[in-house]
Motif scaffolding. Structure first.
Motif, PDB file in Angstrom:
ATOM      1  N   ALA A 155       0.829  -1.206   0.000  1.00 16.60           N
ATOM      2  CA  ALA A 155       0.000   0.000   0.000  1.00 16.60           C
ATOM      3  C   ALA A 155       0.860   1.252   0.000  1.00 16.60           C
ATOM      4  CB  ALA A 155      -0.940  -0.021   1.207  1.00 16.60           C
ATOM      5  N   ASP A 156       1.923   1.235   0.781  1.00 17.82           N
ATOM      6  CA  ASP A 156       2.804   2.385   0.855  1.00 17.82           C
ATOM      7  C   ASP A 156       3.490   2.640  -0.486  1.00 17.82           C
ATOM      8  OD1 ASP A 156       4.187   4.297   2.879  1.00 17.82           O
ATOM      9  OD2 ASP A 156       5.838   3.437   1.727  1.00 17.82           O
ATOM     10  N   ALA A 157       3.975   1.579  -1.114  1.00 13.79           N
ATOM     11  CA  ALA A 157       4.683   1.735  -2.387  1.00 13.79           C
ATOM     12  C   ALA A 157       3.759   2.188  -3.507  1.00 13.79           C
ATOM     13  CB  ALA A 157       5.354   0.417  -2.764  1.00 13.79           C
ATOM     14  N   LEU A 158       2.494   1.803  -3.445  1.00  8.85           N
ATOM     15  CA  LEU A 158       1.523   2.174  -4.472  1.00  8.85           C
ATOM     16  C   LEU A 158       0.851   3.516  -4.181  1.00  8.85           C
ATOM     17  CD1 LEU A 158      -0.166  -1.312  -4.961  1.00  8.85           C
ATOM     18  CD2 LEU A 158       1.165  -0.084  -6.695  1.00  8.85           C
ATOM     19  N   GLY A 159       1.027   4.043  -2.970  1.00  7.82           N
ATOM     20  CA  GLY A 159       0.335   5.263  -2.596  1.00  7.82           C
ATOM     21  C   GLY A 159      -1.139   5.041  -2.365  1.00  7.82           C
ATOM     22  N   LEU A 160      -1.521   3.843  -1.910  1.00  3.07           N
ATOM     23  CA  LEU A 160      -2.926   3.478  -1.704  1.00  3.07           C
ATOM     24  C   LEU A 160      -3.191   3.220  -0.225  1.00  3.07           C
ATOM     25  CD1 LEU A 160      -3.381   0.947  -4.659  1.00  3.07           C
ATOM     26  CD2 LEU A 160      -4.039   3.371  -4.607  1.00  3.07           C
ATOM     27  N   PRO A 161      -4.447   3.271   0.199  1.00  3.21           N
ATOM     28  CA  PRO A 161      -4.767   2.924   1.584  1.00  3.21           C
ATOM     29  C   PRO A 161      -4.685   1.411   1.802  1.00  3.21           C
ATOM     30  CG  PRO A 161      -6.785   3.394   0.373  1.00  3.21           C
ATOM     31  CD  PRO A 161      -5.643   3.727  -0.549  1.00  3.21           C
ATOM     32  N   ILE A 162      -4.607   1.011   3.058  1.00  4.19           N
ATOM     33  CA  ILE A 162      -4.544  -0.415   3.412  1.00  4.19           C
ATOM     34  C   ILE A 162      -5.726  -1.178   2.816  1.00  4.19           C
ATOM     35  CG2 ILE A 162      -4.786  -2.024   5.346  1.00  4.19           C
ATOM     36  CD1 ILE A 162      -2.028  -0.957   5.231  1.00  4.19           C
ATOM     37  N   SER A 163      -6.904  -0.554   2.818  1.00  4.93           N
ATOM     38  CA  SER A 163      -8.109  -1.226   2.327  1.00  4.93           C
ATOM     39  C   SER A 163      -8.038  -1.552   0.838  1.00  4.93           C
ATOM     40  CB  SER A 163      -9.343  -0.362   2.600  1.00  4.93           C
ATOM     41  OG  SER A 163      -9.202   0.909   1.974  1.00  4.93           O
ATOM     42  N   ALA A 164      -7.094  -0.938   0.118  1.00  2.00           N
ATOM     43  CA  ALA A 164      -6.978  -1.197  -1.314  1.00  2.00           C
ATOM     44  C   ALA A 164      -6.225  -2.489  -1.615  1.00  2.00           C
ATOM     45  CB  ALA A 164      -6.283  -0.030  -2.001  1.00  2.00           C
ATOM     46  N   ILE A 165      -5.643  -3.112  -0.589  1.00  2.00           N
ATOM     47  CA  ILE A 165      -4.934  -4.379  -0.783  1.00  2.00           C
ATOM     48  C   ILE A 165      -5.916  -5.518  -0.506  1.00  2.00           C
ATOM     49  CG2 ILE A 165      -2.948  -5.768  -0.133  1.00  2.00           C
ATOM     50  CD1 ILE A 165      -2.316  -3.064  -1.503  1.00  2.00           C
ATOM     51  N   ARG A 166      -6.214  -6.281  -1.535  1.00  2.00           N
ATOM     52  CA  ARG A 166      -7.197  -7.372  -1.422  1.00  2.00           C
ATOM     53  C   ARG A 166      -6.707  -8.494  -0.528  1.00  2.00           C
ATOM     54  NH1 ARG A 166      -7.507 -11.911  -4.878  1.00  2.00           N
ATOM     55  NH2 ARG A 166      -9.440 -13.088  -4.647  1.00  2.00           N
ATOM     56  N   GLY A 167      -5.424  -8.774  -0.558  1.00  5.73           N
ATOM     57  CA  GLY A 167      -4.864  -9.834   0.266  1.00  5.73           C
ATOM     58  C   GLY A 167      -3.444 -10.141  -0.151  1.00  5.73           C
ATOM     59  N   VAL A 168      -2.743 -10.837   0.730  1.00  2.54           N
ATOM     60  CA  VAL A 168      -1.381 -11.297   0.457  1.00  2.54           C
ATOM     61  C   VAL A 168      -1.427 -12.809   0.341  1.00  2.54           C
ATOM     62  CG1 VAL A 168       0.979 -11.457   1.326  1.00  2.54           C
ATOM     63  CG2 VAL A 168      -0.337  -9.346   1.655  1.00  2.54           C
ATOM     64  N   PHE A 169      -1.036 -13.318  -0.802  1.00  2.00           N
ATOM     65  CA  PHE A 169      -1.097 -14.755  -1.098  1.00  2.00           C
ATOM     66  C   PHE A 169       0.337 -15.262  -1.165  1.00  2.00           C
ATOM     67  CE2 PHE A 169      -4.687 -12.469  -2.789  1.00  2.00           C
ATOM     68  CZ  PHE A 169      -5.755 -13.156  -2.215  1.00  2.00           C
ATOM     69  N   HIS A 170       0.669 -16.124  -0.256  1.00  2.00           N
ATOM     70  CA  HIS A 170       2.062 -16.375   0.075  1.00  2.00           C
ATOM     71  C   HIS A 170       2.480 -17.822  -0.161  1.00  2.00           C
ATOM     72  CE1 HIS A 170       0.164 -18.120   3.627  1.00  2.00           C
ATOM     73  NE2 HIS A 170      -0.511 -16.992   3.711  1.00  2.00           N
ATOM     74  N   GLY A 171       3.777 -17.964  -0.447  1.00  2.00           N
ATOM     75  CA  GLY A 171       4.442 -19.244  -0.331  1.00  2.00           C
ATOM     76  C   GLY A 171       4.196 -20.260  -1.417  1.00  2.00           C
ATOM     77  N   SER A 172       2.970 -20.412  -1.857  1.00  2.00           N
ATOM     78  CA  SER A 172       2.640 -21.490  -2.781  1.00  2.00           C
ATOM     79  C   SER A 172       3.337 -21.303  -4.124  1.00  2.00           C
ATOM     80  CB  SER A 172       1.128 -21.556  -2.989  1.00  2.00           C
ATOM     81  OG  SER A 172       0.458 -21.762  -1.761  1.00  2.00           O
ATOM     82  N   THR A 173       3.639 -22.420  -4.768  1.00  2.00           N
ATOM     83  CA  THR A 173       4.356 -22.361  -6.043  1.00  2.00           C
ATOM     84  C   THR A 173       3.471 -21.909  -7.189  1.00  2.00           C
ATOM     85  OG1 THR A 173       3.899 -24.722  -6.410  1.00  2.00           O
ATOM     86  CG2 THR A 173       5.982 -24.157  -5.334  1.00  2.00           C
ATOM     87  N   THR A 174       2.187 -21.718  -6.940  1.00  2.00           N
ATOM     88  CA  THR A 174       1.266 -21.269  -7.989  1.00  2.00           C
ATOM     89  C   THR A 174       1.174 -19.754  -8.082  1.00  2.00           C
ATOM     90  OG1 THR A 174      -0.555 -21.428  -6.386  1.00  2.00           O
ATOM     91  CG2 THR A 174      -0.166 -23.338  -7.792  1.00  2.00           C
ATOM     92  N   GLY A 175       1.719 -19.018  -7.117  1.00  2.00           N
ATOM     93  CA  GLY A 175       1.496 -17.580  -7.066  1.00  2.00           C
ATOM     94  C   GLY A 175       2.479 -16.745  -7.853  1.00  2.00           C
ATOM     95  N   VAL A 176       3.731 -17.165  -7.890  1.00  2.00           N
ATOM     96  CA  VAL A 176       4.776 -16.420  -8.581  1.00  2.00           C
ATOM     97  C   VAL A 176       5.632 -17.387  -9.392  1.00  2.00           C
ATOM     98  CG1 VAL A 176       4.879 -14.520  -6.914  1.00  2.00           C
ATOM     99  CG2 VAL A 176       6.246 -16.571  -6.525  1.00  2.00           C
ATOM    100  N   HIS A 177       6.398 -16.835 -10.316  1.00  2.00           N
ATOM    101  CA  HIS A 177       7.268 -17.671 -11.141  1.00  2.00           C
ATOM    102  C   HIS A 177       8.380 -18.317 -10.321  1.00  2.00           C
ATOM    103  CE1 HIS A 177       5.195 -16.404 -14.641  1.00  2.00           C
ATOM    104  NE2 HIS A 177       5.724 -15.190 -14.722  1.00  2.00           N
ATOM    105  N   GLU A 178       8.889 -17.573  -9.351  1.00  2.00           N
ATOM    106  CA  GLU A 178      10.046 -18.026  -8.589  1.00  2.00           C
ATOM    107  C   GLU A 178       9.930 -17.510  -7.170  1.00  2.00           C
ATOM    108  OE1 GLU A 178      14.792 -17.990  -9.458  1.00  2.00           O
ATOM    109  OE2 GLU A 178      13.823 -16.025  -9.350  1.00  2.00           O
ATOM    110  N   GLY A 179      10.249 -18.367  -6.191  1.00  2.00           N
ATOM    111  CA  GLY A 179      10.231 -17.956  -4.802  1.00  2.00           C
ATOM    112  C   GLY A 179      11.288 -18.706  -4.023  1.00  2.00           C
ATOM    113  N   PHE A 180      11.725 -18.099  -2.928  1.00  2.00           N
ATOM    114  CA  PHE A 180      12.781 -18.720  -2.133  1.00  2.00           C
ATOM    115  C   PHE A 180      12.359 -18.964  -0.694  1.00  2.00           C
ATOM    116  CE2 PHE A 180      14.896 -17.187  -5.823  1.00  2.00           C
ATOM    117  CZ  PHE A 180      15.931 -18.091  -6.044  1.00  2.00           C
ATOM    118  N   GLY A 181      11.279 -18.332  -0.227  1.00  2.00           N
ATOM    119  CA  GLY A 181      10.740 -18.690   1.072  1.00  2.00           C
ATOM    120  C   GLY A 181      11.147 -17.782   2.201  1.00  2.00           C
TER     121      GLY A 181
END
Length: 805
Positions: A545-571
């Motif tokens: 939210a801070d980086a986008l200049g948006l309020p907290i309510s504008a973030i729908r959710g944080v989807f974490h960890g799973s290999t389906t969410g991003v191309h590459e992750g390290f944990g």
């Protein structure tokens, strides 16, 4: 344990603006985002409530045992009852005929699937060719080497039916002598791995300067032996997995991943002979990890293997007994440490030998403890010459792995205890001794010892290490309490302890993030970092939210960890989530914002300079025409939304640092030790959320106190665990240590990431052993007895005080 110890705690922070004014410096803002309206979004540094807590408190969390699949079966594991034996036969034939049993298998079935070979779990951290002999097979093969090692698996309609079928499995073994000594003087009379003919896996060396030359001419030299006993993470939720194959796509889906899903997917694919891209590892809510959860264990192969064999979903949930005998142990180490210094207390060199007992096998990150003991042995001090060697040894105990602050807790105790001993013998105040040797800001970066045989170098990043010591003394009121040091009051002897530390964090090499503007105008945040109870959803919501200049309510959710969410992750490990994952979000947010503004210029038919973001969700063009973020999201919904990827790479570690002080009272008649006051001061570079930081610090300190006073994994001479339940393995509760005070500073941001943030999840635990040992020793100094004279078993703090070699 994040909330334990919170009663009576006090929380302090110092704003960076105040610090900048005090120091007369211009405050650099490491986040280069101002919103188009020209006003700063001031979400970084706010102590907002954890966004994940509401659903957890309502019972809406989704932990792995909450998950269900149609036709789901249950797996149980037959584990070795002996510590060391040759396996002559494991016959599962009768078990397969038991009511409700779908399958039973052992090593023979695994090797058949793997073309006649037994797969072994590879190393992830610092793989060494000479260490491959000591890797763990996915199921016991030819030998068992610890009580709890998997021998067979039964899959049935219910867990109870599967457990009944275990009784029908026939096991023939030939017992061998157990090796339980992995200390400095351990021998190799009974090798656990015959091809190696030794129980020493590898030797690591931390080298800086010329230690031998410094010792040869030093006016004062002191040598001491110390030990840290075996204990472990004990997360509130044990391990669990649910594996199934998707009927349409044929994808293998494994739920219950934690800490390092992408790395574990890579290992699983290699062991099963499958492509990585046909496997998904999904992360549910996690009831704590502390380094133990999320390592690749035998069950991480056996449960997916069972699902593939059966053709049905298979769930396995670890019980507490299994957790105690099968999940990673930690901490056990012994050392002989030498210090060389001048008569005024200037440290010239540190030299020593260490033995770490890693249990029966070298697991994926099994060298983490040993490498940190060696390389971080100098802590926050100016020690120009170092030669510390670590022998990594195997024994017939449960294998070890990382546990919050691996190796740092141990090496900090060794060093800080020795400092107090040396200061006392030189007649120097122990605080003055530390002041003389702490690094200051104009010495940054300071090179830590080079770790061999990896030729691994690392350096501190920023800070003034004396500042946290002075603040700690002030908040603790050291001068006001020092009159109590070594004094008897109402039959109890009082003592003060002090210690300093550094916390390495922000481990690379990279982390990924993906931000998506959805049709409702809110932003979904996908990250390769893992949620292990540390408040990641809250912190990442603030960063996005801070980086986008948006309020907290504008973030729908944080989807974490799973290999389906991003191309590459390290944990999430080595205190890296915020430094690495948060920085990836900042980079992705920059791209997303530009994509949003570019879309707006097209839809409003104007130039980019004519646009402004107003009210957090509306873009207005010169002349009054406007559209909402939802308008842009809806316009692009058919193509998956406006989507931006970000990746942050760094090979430079961050180093938080701090000082702790403790006041204890010891009753020599009963051995009871009370922690009367405990103060911790740390500088973490930049505080994203002071409330989540407070939870991390408090939980870590209480874990450290639990490890000192209560917890011990004790073995007998036959390799049988004597503390195999929570009736014997004691854990702290919220009332055990009620007075803990914490001060968090952010005076020295790291230059190594755009947030300026350093890792802060482990620092609280690192100095606890040394601080408490020093306080107890100080309490007994005038009593004329040693800690070992107290009427207590050797599983408590008194084994940590040290003995002259």
């Amino acid at each position: 344990m994040g909330c334990q110890g919170a009663r009576g705690s006090r929380w302090h922070t110092r704003s960076r603006a105040t610090t900048a004014r005090r120091e007369g410096k211009r405050l650099n803002d490491p986040v280069p985002f101002d919103n188009p309206a020209g006003t700063r979004s001031a979400l970084i540094g706010l102590g907002i409530d954890r966004v994940e807590d509401a659903r957890l408190l309502r019972g809406e969390g989704a932990f792995v045992d909450d998950l269900r699949r149609p036709g789901m079966l249950h797996a149980v594991v037959l584990r070795s009852p002996v510590a060391h034996a040759r396996v002559l036969r494991v016959d599962v034939t009768a078990a397969r005929t038991m009511p409700g049993v779908h399958d039973a298998f052992a090593a023979a079935e695994v090797t058949e699937y793997c073309n006649g070979t037994m797969p072994h779990i590879p190393m992830l951290l610092d793989p060494l060719p000479e260490a491959t002999t000591f890797l763990q097979p996915v199921i016991a093969h030819l030998k068992v080497r610890y009580v709890g090692e998997p021998l067979a698996v039964v899959v049935a309609q219910t867990q109870a039916l599967a457990e009944d079928a275990l009784e029908a499995i026939v096991v023939e073994i030939e017992s061998l002598p157990a090796v339980v000594d992995g200390g400095l003087d351990a021998g190799d009379e009974v090798p656990l791995f015959e091809p190696a003919a030794t129980n020493r896996v590898v030797r690591l060396d931390a080298l800086r300067g010329d230690a031998d030359a410094a010792f040869a001419t030093a006016p004062f030299v002191r040598r001491e032996r110390f030990e840290v006993h075996r204990h472990f993470a004990a997360p509130i939720e044990p391990r669990g997995l649910l594996a199934h194959r998707e009927p349409d796509s044929g994808r293998l889906v494994v739920s219950g991943a934690a800490k390092m899903p992408f790395a574990n997917r890579r290992i699983l694919a290699g062991l099963l002979g499958l492509r990585e891209d046909v496997i998904d590892l999904l992360e549910a809510d996690t009831g704590g990890a502390f380094g133990q959860r999320g390592e690749f264990y035998p069950e991480d192969f056996l449960v997916p293997f069972a699902a593939l064999r059966c053709g049905y979903p298979v769930k396995w949930i670890e019980d507490r007994r299994e957790n105690l005998i099968a999940a990673n142990h930690a901490r056990e180490a012994a050392c002989e440490l030498e210090i060389a210094c001048t008569l005024d207390g200037t440290v010239l060199a540190l030299r020593g030998r260490v033995a770490t007992d890693i249990g029966a096998y070298l697991r994926t990150t099994g060298l983490a403890q040993s490498r940190n003991i060696a390389q971080v042995s100098t802590g926050p001090y100016r020690i120009p010459s170092v030669a510390v060697s670590v022998d990594v040894r195997v024994t017939n105990k449960t294998p070890s792995g990382p546990y919050r602050g691996p190796g740092r807790f141990e090496t900090d105790f060794f060093r800080e205890r020795l400092f107090d001993i040396v200061a006392g013998e030189l007649g120097i105040d122990r605080v003055a001794f530390r002041r003389r040797n702490l690094l200051c800001s104009d010495e940054m970066p300071w090179a830590l010892p080079t770790l061999m045989p990896f030729h691994a170098d690392t350096s501190t990043d920023s800070g003034n290490y004396g500042e946290t010591l002075e603040r700690c003394l002030q908040v603790f009121d050291w001068q006001g309490k020092v009159a109590l040091d070594g004094r008897q009051v109402d039959g109890r002897w009082h003592g003060l302890g002090i210690g300093c530390y550094i916390e390495g964090g922000g481990a690379g090499p990279r982390e990924g993030a993906r931000l998506v503007l959805e049709a409702d105008g809110r932003v979904s945040v996908y990250t390769g970092a893992s949620l292990v109870g540390q408040g990641l959803e809250t912190v990442f919501t603030q960063i996005a939210a801070d980086a986008l200049g948006l309020p907290i309510s504008a973030i729908r959710g944080v989807f974490h960890g799973s290999t389906t969410g991003v191309h590459e992750g390290f944990g999430s490990y080595s205190s890296r989530s915020t430094a690495m994952g948060g920085s990836a979000i900042v980079i992705a947010a920059r791209t997303l914002r530009e994509m949003i503004m570019s879309a707006a210029t097209t839809m409003l038919v104007c130039n980019r300079v004519d646009l402004a973001l107003v009210g957090g969700d509306r873009i207005i063009a010169r002349g009054g025409r406007s559209l909402s973020l939802a308008d842009i999201g809806l316009q692009h919904a058919a193509t998956g939304g406006v989507c931006a990827h970000g990746s942050f790479a760094s090979t430079n570690r961050t180093y938080s640092y701090g000082a702790h002080a403790a006041h204890v009272a010891v009753d020599p008649r009963t051995g009871a030790i009370e922690v009367i006051d405990y103060v911790a001061v740390e500088d973490v570079g930049r505080i994203i959320n002071p409330r989540t930081l407070e939870g991390q610090a408090l939980g870590a300190i209480v874990q450290g106190l639990g490890g000192v006073f209560l917890e011990r994994l004790a073995y007998d001479s036959q390799g049988q665990l004597q503390t195999g339940s929570l009736a014997d393995y004691l854990l702290p509760t919220a009332t055990c240590f009620p007075r803990i005070r914490i001060v968090a500073l952010e005076n020295y941001p790291t230059p190594h990431n755009p947030l300026g943030a350093k890792g802060a999840g482990e620092g609280g635990i690192i100095p606890v052993g040394g601080v408490i040992a020093n306080a107890v020793s100080a309490a007994l100094a005038r009593l004329g007895v040693s800690v070992t004279d107290l009427p207590l078993s050797p599983s408590r703090v008194w084994t940590l005080i040290g003995r002259r070699s």
